[in-house]
Design an enzyme around this catalytic site. Structure first.
Site, PDB file in Angstrom:
ATOM      1  N   PHE A   1       0.825  -1.209   0.000  1.00 54.88           N
ATOM      2  CA  PHE A   1       0.000   0.000   0.000  1.00 54.88           C
ATOM      3  C   PHE A   1       0.856   1.255   0.000  1.00 54.88           C
ATOM      4  CE2 PHE A   1      -2.019   3.359   2.633  1.00 54.88           C
ATOM      5  CZ  PHE A   1      -2.914   3.815   1.664  1.00 54.88           C
TER       6      PHE A   1
ATOM      7  N   ASN B   1      -5.574  10.341  13.059  1.00 53.81           N
ATOM      8  CA  ASN B   1      -5.401   9.643  14.339  1.00 53.81           C
ATOM      9  C   ASN B   1      -6.522   8.622  14.515  1.00 53.81           C
ATOM     10  OD1 ASN B   1      -4.368   9.026  16.863  1.00 53.81           O
ATOM     11  ND2 ASN B   1      -4.543  11.100  17.675  1.00 53.81           N
ATOM     12  N   PHE B   2      -6.395   7.804  15.545  1.00 52.62           N
ATOM     13  CA  PHE B   2      -7.427   6.844  15.972  1.00 52.62           C
ATOM     14  C   PHE B   2      -7.782   5.826  14.878  1.00 52.62           C
ATOM     15  CE2 PHE B   2      -8.249  10.811  18.451  1.00 52.62           C
ATOM     16  CZ  PHE B   2      -7.786  10.335  19.665  1.00 52.62           C
ATOM     17  N   LEU B   3      -6.799   5.464  14.063  1.00 50.38           N
ATOM     18  CA  LEU B   3      -7.020   4.370  13.110  1.00 50.38           C
ATOM     19  C   LEU B   3      -7.135   3.074  13.918  1.00 50.38           C
ATOM     20  CD1 LEU B   3      -7.006   2.888  10.379  1.00 50.38           C
ATOM     21  CD2 LEU B   3      -4.502   3.084  10.389  1.00 50.38           C
TER      22      LEU B   3
ATOM     23  N   LYS C   1      -6.838  -7.975   7.024  1.00 52.45           N
ATOM     24  CA  LYS C   1      -7.681  -8.188   5.832  1.00 52.45           C
ATOM     25  C   LYS C   1      -7.594  -6.994   4.887  1.00 52.45           C
ATOM     26  CE  LYS C   1     -11.148 -10.763   8.523  1.00 52.45           C
ATOM     27  NZ  LYS C   1     -10.711 -12.110   8.122  1.00 52.45           N
TER      28      LYS C   1
ATOM     29  N   ALA D   1      -7.346  -1.482   6.581  1.00 55.47           N
ATOM     30  CA  ALA D   1      -6.674  -0.207   6.910  1.00 55.47           C
ATOM     31  C   ALA D   1      -6.378   0.625   5.656  1.00 55.47           C
ATOM     32  CB  ALA D   1      -5.422  -0.461   7.740  1.00 55.47           C
TER      33      ALA D   1
ATOM     34  N   THR E   1       1.355  10.028  13.482  1.00 56.13           N
ATOM     35  CA  THR E   1       2.400   9.265  14.172  1.00 56.13           C
ATOM     36  C   THR E   1       1.975   7.811  14.228  1.00 56.13           C
ATOM     37  OG1 THR E   1       1.368   9.690  16.323  1.00 56.13           O
ATOM     38  CG2 THR E   1       3.139  11.167  15.683  1.00 56.13           C
TER      39      THR E   1
ATOM     40  N   LEU F   1      -1.826  13.717  19.578  1.00 57.21           N
ATOM     41  CA  LEU F   1      -2.462  13.030  20.731  1.00 57.21           C
ATOM     42  C   LEU F   1      -2.489  11.519  20.567  1.00 57.21           C
ATOM     43  CD1 LEU F   1      -5.420  15.532  20.971  1.00 57.21           C
ATOM     44  CD2 LEU F   1      -3.306  15.521  22.339  1.00 57.21           C
TER      45      LEU F   1
HETATM   46  S1  MYA Z   1      -1.560   5.177  14.674  1.00 58.12           S
HETATM   47  C1  MYA Z   1      -2.532   4.029  15.626  1.00 58.12           C
HETATM   48  C2  MYA Z   1      -2.824   2.819  14.838  1.00 58.12           C
HETATM   49  N1  MYA Z   1      -3.742   1.947  15.531  1.00 58.12           N
HETATM   50  C3  MYA Z   1      -3.377   0.890  16.249  1.00 58.12           C
HETATM   51  O1  MYA Z   1      -2.229   0.548  16.349  1.00 58.12           O
HETATM   52  C4  MYA Z   1      -4.513   0.162  16.958  1.00 58.12           C
HETATM   53  C5  MYA Z   1      -4.376  -1.328  16.938  1.00 58.12           C
HETATM   54  N2  MYA Z   1      -4.185  -1.824  15.569  1.00 58.12           N
HETATM   55  C6  MYA Z   1      -5.149  -1.828  14.628  1.00 58.12           C
HETATM   56  O2  MYA Z   1      -6.279  -1.418  14.833  1.00 58.12           O
HETATM   57  C7  MYA Z   1      -4.743  -2.370  13.272  1.00 58.12           C
HETATM   58  O3  MYA Z   1      -3.606  -3.178  13.421  1.00 58.12           O
HETATM   59  C8  MYA Z   1      -4.467  -1.248  12.243  1.00 58.12           C
HETATM   60  C9  MYA Z   1      -3.956  -1.866  10.927  1.00 58.12           C
HETATM   61  C10 MYA Z   1      -5.757  -0.491  11.932  1.00 58.12           C
HETATM   62  C11 MYA Z   1      -3.406  -0.282  12.730  1.00 58.12           C
HETATM   63  N3  MYA Z   1      -0.542   3.553  10.178  1.00 58.12           N
HETATM   64  O4  MYA Z   1      -5.789  -3.693   7.331  1.00 58.12           O
HETATM   65  P1  MYA Z   1      -4.426  -4.267   7.295  1.00 58.12           P
HETATM   66  C12 MYA Z   1      -0.456  -0.577   7.142  1.00 58.12           C
HETATM   67  C13 MYA Z   1      -0.523   3.475   8.839  1.00 58.12           C
HETATM   68  O5  MYA Z   1      -4.295  -5.624   6.725  1.00 58.12           O
HETATM   69  P2  MYA Z   1      -4.429  -4.310  10.181  1.00 58.12           P
HETATM   70  C14 MYA Z   1      -2.732   6.171  13.917  1.00 58.12           C
HETATM   71  O6  MYA Z   1      -3.884   6.156  14.238  1.00 58.12           O
HETATM   72  C15 MYA Z   1       0.514  -1.700   6.977  1.00 58.12           C
HETATM   73  O7  MYA Z   1       1.845  -1.208   6.893  1.00 58.12           O
HETATM   74  N4  MYA Z   1      -0.504   2.304   8.157  1.00 58.12           N
HETATM   75  O8  MYA Z   1      -3.720  -4.211   8.737  1.00 58.12           O
HETATM   76  C16 MYA Z   1      -2.265   7.041  12.776  1.00 58.12           C
HETATM   77  C17 MYA Z   1       0.000  -2.310   5.686  1.00 58.12           C
HETATM   78  O9  MYA Z   1       0.379  -1.514   4.576  1.00 58.12           O
HETATM   79  P3  MYA Z   1       1.659  -1.966   3.678  1.00 58.12           P
HETATM   80  C18 MYA Z   1      -0.507   1.182   8.891  1.00 58.12           C
HETATM   81  O10 MYA Z   1      -3.395  -4.695  11.149  1.00 58.12           O
HETATM   82  C19 MYA Z   1      -2.765   6.455  11.489  1.00 58.12           C
HETATM   83  C20 MYA Z   1      -1.501  -2.194   5.836  1.00 58.12           C
HETATM   84  O11 MYA Z   1      -1.716  -1.118   6.779  1.00 58.12           O
HETATM   85  C21 MYA Z   1      -0.538   1.188  10.279  1.00 58.12           C
HETATM   86  O12 MYA Z   1      -5.669  -5.120  10.114  1.00 58.12           O
HETATM   87  C22 MYA Z   1      -2.197   7.110  10.272  1.00 58.12           C
HETATM   88  C23 MYA Z   1      -2.118  -3.453   6.392  1.00 58.12           C
HETATM   89  O13 MYA Z   1      -3.488  -3.254   6.471  1.00 58.12           O
HETATM   90  C24 MYA Z   1      -0.543   2.437  10.918  1.00 58.12           C
HETATM   91  N5  MYA Z   1      -0.557   2.562  12.247  1.00 58.12           N
HETATM   92  O14 MYA Z   1      -4.867  -2.808  10.491  1.00 58.12           O
HETATM   93  C25 MYA Z   1      -2.739   6.491   8.997  1.00 58.12           C
HETATM   94  N6  MYA Z   1      -0.551  -0.080  10.718  1.00 58.12           N
HETATM   95  O15 MYA Z   1       1.319  -3.291   3.039  1.00 58.12           O
HETATM   96  C26 MYA Z   1      -2.086   7.053   7.776  1.00 58.12           C
HETATM   97  C27 MYA Z   1      -0.527  -0.861   9.640  1.00 58.12           C
HETATM   98  O16 MYA Z   1       1.857  -0.879   2.666  1.00 58.12           O
HETATM   99  C28 MYA Z   1      -2.617   8.416   7.431  1.00 58.12           C
HETATM  100  N7  MYA Z   1      -0.501  -0.116   8.517  1.00 58.12           N
HETATM  101  O17 MYA Z   1       2.817  -2.091   4.623  1.00 58.12           O
HETATM  102  C29 MYA Z   1      -2.066   8.906   6.121  1.00 58.12           C
HETATM  103  C30 MYA Z   1      -2.577  10.309   5.751  1.00 58.12           C
HETATM  104  C31 MYA Z   1      -3.986  10.225   5.221  1.00 58.12           C
HETATM  105  C32 MYA Z   1      -4.591  11.585   4.960  1.00 58.12           C
HETATM  106  C33 MYA Z   1      -3.958  12.315   3.759  1.00 58.12           C
HETATM  107  C34 MYA Z   1      -4.661  13.642   3.465  1.00 58.12           C
HETATM  108  C35 MYA Z   1      -3.996  14.370   2.413  1.00 58.12           C
END
Ligand code: MYA
Length: 434
Positions: free
Chosen positions: A50, A182-184, A193, A196, A218, A434
């Site tokens: 991704f 935040n709060f993903l 799956k 994210a 972050t 935060l």
């Molecule tokens: S950071 C807090 C993140 N939340 C947690 O840690 C809570 C507990 N964990 C979970 O709920 C899940 O494990 C999450 C991933 C939801 C984190 N940031 O769906 P998947 C990538 C970005 O199969 P899951 C916060 O809230 C991962 O490298 N990407 O995985 C800031 C892989 O991609 P790739 C992440 O474990 C968030 C893909 O996702 C993160 O079921 C900022 C896998 O998806 C992460 N923390 O779900 C988000 N963790 O294959 C980005 C995993 O490429 C914002 N992944 O490595 C970007 C800006 C958007 C706005 C732009 C506007 C212009």
């Protein structure tokens, strides 16, 4: 999460620092660090299916100083932004979470309470309060459409969440409109799956619809590519409880009573004129903070409305104190912290760890060390168990002396669609998310 370092701002077990008045920085050769460096290097070599498709600094470009600083992609005309939401797997549907609604706020609170960030050893999980979530998600100019949930179509249960809030972030001398993401969170049963990436694309689409093209976030995981990597430090306020719940350990050659004595603090702040911030202080605090933050490479561009929202004390959410000169009545110094408890998982005696997180601090007349010692004193009086701080801004100047110990995890800072030529030192970062 199997492949990550400690997650963002997570509670950390503090190896043995309770034994030291001046805790040593983590030993580079410890097994833990060797393993971490190995994991990090794997992560750098790892494919990110991704993230490789996104306008973010890519690992292959690290060190290439020919690339310009600034936006990676230019904005597209708004008419070309996709008008319909991204497709979800057929059992799920999008929902916009109205945080004004008590019922929705409860659902979000419960999703996060049960599924959000844990430390590496799954001993603690963030427990953001409802009041905190409302505060964090409704700053000046916020968009309801950026509070995005996913529900199971059949049961209507909330199973995933991601949010953005608008912010003006200054990078060197450019002030850039951004979203802070935040709060993903994806429910534990729906992990891995690839939900994210869909959520990130959807929040990106909704941010673009407001003609905003950059973001800051972050994470505890290494992704392409951090602008800097910070460390959390922890200052015990209630060492007995921290040891009882496994947050920290009794150091070698230390007894409980010596440890309690080591962390004892005076009953009252020592700085003359130290008092809680009030509404009437907003203009002076804004001037003080803007002047102070201007020295960092990346920081928020706060105006008075932002300061009123983010820094005026809100019970059990954010605390701010300042020093008013008893002679001139000038506001000369400022300190603040936010309240973020963690659930203690599987402990018989305790269910909540009450943690204060250092937020923005400014010293012009009172030495920062003394100001932060006063912050510790008021946090202790408010019954916090631990005071956490990142090694950002000038924090390194007081951490060791005030008996903070290094945590075992890292927090990586990222910008979306904005390239920084070289990674920053943590002391060049003036931004706390935060
Ligand atoms: S950071 C807090 C993140 N939340 C947690 O840690 C809570 C507990 N964990 C979970 O709920 C899940 O494990 C999450 C991933 C939801 C984190 N940031 O769906 P998947 C990538 C970005 O199969 P899951 C916060 O809230 C991962 O490298 N990407 O995985 C800031 C892989 O991609 P790739 C992440 O474990 C968030 C893909 O996702 C993160 O079921 C900022 C896998 O998806 C992460 N923390 O779900 C988000 N963790 O294959 C980005 C995993 O490429 C914002 N992944 O490595 C970007 C800006 C958007 C706005 C732009 C506007 C212009």
């Amino acid at each position: 999460m199997t492949d990550n370092n400690s997650p963002p701002g997570s509670p950390k077990v503090n190896p043995d620092h309770t034994s030291e008045a001046n805790p040593l920085p983590t030993d580079d050769s410890s097994l833990e660090n060797i393993v971490r460096r190995f994991q990090d290097s794997m992560s750098l070599g790892k494919r990110h299916k991704f993230w490789e498709t996104q306008p973010v600094g890519q690992f292959k470009d690290v060190g290439d100083t020919s690339l310009p600083e600034g936006p990676i992609e230019l904005p597209t005309p708004l008419s070309e932004v996709k008008q319909e939401p991204y497709n979800l797997p057929s059992q799920y549907e999008w929902t916009t979470c109205d945080m004004d609604s008590e019922e929705t706020c409860n659902e979000v609170y419960n999703l996060l309470k049960n599924n959000y960030v844990e430390d590496d050893e799954n001993m603690f999980r963030f427990n953001y309060s409802k009041e905190f979530l409302r505060w964090a998600l409704r700053p000046p100019g916020y968009y309801k459409s950026w509070h995005i949930g996913v529900r199971a179509k059949a049961s209507k249960k909330l199973v995933a969440f991601i949010t953005g809030v608008p912010a003006r972030i200054r990078v060197r001398d450019e002030v850039v409109k951004m979203a802070e993401i935040n709060f993903l969170c994806v429910h534990k049963k729906l992990r891995t799956k690839r939900l994210a990436p869909v959520m990130i694309k959807e929040v990106t689409r909704r941010v673009h619809l407001e003609n905003i093209w950059q973001a800051a976030y972050t994470a505890g995981v290494v992704l392409p590519t951090p602008i800097t990597t910070c460390q959390y430090w922890h200052r015990s306020l209630n060492p007995k409880k921290l040891i009882d719940v496994g947050f920290s350990r009794l150091g070698p050659r230390m007894t409980m009573s010596r440890t309690i004595k080591l962390y004892k603090l005076p009953d009252q702040p020592v700085t003359p004129g130290f008092r809680k911030m009030e509404l009437r202080d907003v203009p002076a605090v804004t001037r003080l903070l803007r002047q102070y933050l201007s020295q960092f490479v990346v920081s928020p561009d706060f105006d008075e409305n932002d300061v009123e929202h983010w820094l005026l004390p809100t019970e059990d959410v954010v605390d701010s104190y300042l020093v008013e000169s008893p002679k001139t009545h000038d506001i000369t110094d400022f300190c603040s912290f936010y309240t973020l408890p963690s659930s203690i998982l599987g402990n018989q005696n305790y269910s909540i760890l009450k943690a204060a997180y250092s937020y923005y601090n400014v010293s012009t007349k009172t030495p920062l060390l003394q100001l932060m010692n006063d912050a510790l004193i008021v946090a202790k009086k408010k019954d916090f168990d631990v005071f956490n701080a990142l090694d950002v801004m000038h924090n390194e100047s007081f951490l060791k002396e005030l008996k903070f110990g290094p945590g075992d995890g890292q927090l990586h800072y990222y910008l979306y669609n904005y390239r920084i030529r070289n990674a920053l030192r943590t002391s060049e970062l003036g931004l706390v998310l935060l």
